[in-house]
Design an enzyme around this catalytic site. Sequence first.
Site, PDB file in Angstrom:
ATOM      1  N   ASP A   1       0.844  -1.197   0.000  1.00  0.00           N
ATOM      2  CA  ASP A   1       0.000   0.000   0.000  1.00  0.00           C
ATOM      3  C   ASP A   1       0.879   1.248   0.000  1.00  0.00           C
ATOM      4  O   ASP A   1       2.029   1.231   0.462  1.00  0.00           O
ATOM      5  CB  ASP A   1      -0.968   0.004   1.177  1.00  0.00           C
ATOM      6  CG  ASP A   1      -0.270   0.033   2.536  1.00  0.00           C
ATOM      7  OD1 ASP A   1       0.711  -0.713   2.715  1.00  0.00           O
ATOM      8  OD2 ASP A   1      -0.698   0.796   3.417  1.00  0.00           O
TER       9      ASP A   1
ATOM     10  N   GLU B   1      -0.029  -0.755   5.890  1.00  0.00           N
ATOM     11  CA  GLU B   1       1.049  -0.166   6.682  1.00  0.00           C
ATOM     12  C   GLU B   1       0.908   1.351   6.759  1.00  0.00           C
ATOM     13  O   GLU B   1       1.182   1.951   7.795  1.00  0.00           O
ATOM     14  CB  GLU B   1       2.412  -0.529   6.088  1.00  0.00           C
ATOM     15  CG  GLU B   1       3.584  -0.331   7.046  1.00  0.00           C
ATOM     16  CD  GLU B   1       4.172   1.068   7.030  1.00  0.00           C
ATOM     17  OE1 GLU B   1       4.971   1.376   7.939  1.00  0.00           O
ATOM     18  OE2 GLU B   1       3.838   1.869   6.122  1.00  0.00           O
TER      19      GLU B   1
END
Length: 397
Positions: A84, A148
């Site tokens: 991500d 994250e």
Amino acid sequence: MNAPSHPVIDPVELTRDLIRIPSVTPADEGAMDVLERALTGLGFTCRRMVFEGPTGVGPDARIENVYARRGTASPNLCFAGHTDVVPTGRVEAWSSDPFAAEVKDGVLYGRGAVDMKGGIAAWTAAVSRVLAAGEPDGSLSFLITGDEEGPALHGTKRVVEALMAEGEVIDACVVGEPSSQQALGDMIKVGRRGSLNTWITVHGKQGHVAYPDRAANPAPVMARLLARLADHELDQGYEAFQPSNLEITTIDIGNPATNIIPSEAKARLNIRFNPTHTGDDLIAWLNSVAGEAQADSGLRIELEHLCSGNAFLTPAGDFVTAVQEAVEAETGRRPVASTTGGTSDARFIRAMCPVLELGLVGQTMHQVDERVPVAELEALTDVYERVIGAVMARLAS
């Protein structure tokens, strides 16, 4: 015995393939599929671990995670990272489409190039080289999350919890965060401070400013409480860590009128803390101070807390030394072992095994025109290949 036949992966092309996927947290958009195809081709068994739930900052999220392992023997060396990325900001401010993964004058541009799709691709490429040369003595694994850059509630944290419950053993882990400061390999992160967010609400009573006796103003109560918290010295530092710090990040009353005493005041603060404290200890302290302020003022004060992880330190030893020596052998510089910076998913992985961070130079991460020189990606692949060999040998001895 003949070496097994495995494809050797180009780190630049895999990075570009990953960048072209607009996987802004919490969306995956197929980023895990791209990585899984590469790992499956290298003989890894990939396990998609999907978790859903509230984020605390928006709607519920569905997070894609992958745990992939090749081999069953010990030791098990893991690489952890995230697919991500943060939002691009104003797309028109970029010199090219942030998800086009263009290479210009030997530099690859794109969101996630540094943080940290480039690191994932470089480790995958390094693994492909290791496997092309022969079977390692032990297992290799990947722990990759899509959560994250967000609240990090349904990513690595939950994967680690699930793996530990199942009895999975990881002997050491390298996180591919961009740890380097000025030159590749000049720094590794062997620890991080913990992070605690607190939301404070002081409840008062609205009224006319000319008649304060008919109202209860929460603003001065909030001001005195925040001043007391901000003036408190948390500590003077800890071995290998800087002092803990409390930062007030917002104060909100939302009162557009000039003649109204507001009904409530809100604030938020963040504490970055070293191992002198735990999140629970700091929460207890905050609650105690707020309780005293409530007793003094007679106004109700509510606190909400979210500790995203406690501080940790991977001490000097075989694992850290093996990584430092491998980096120095490849780059000519021995990385400094540091605990500076923000948080990372290493704070969750440390519950399973020793963990450290080693990756690209982080100068452009989260910025417009995030970018990495192609030569640096290739050099990181060389570093990772040497690290894998050195760490596996050290763990097996």
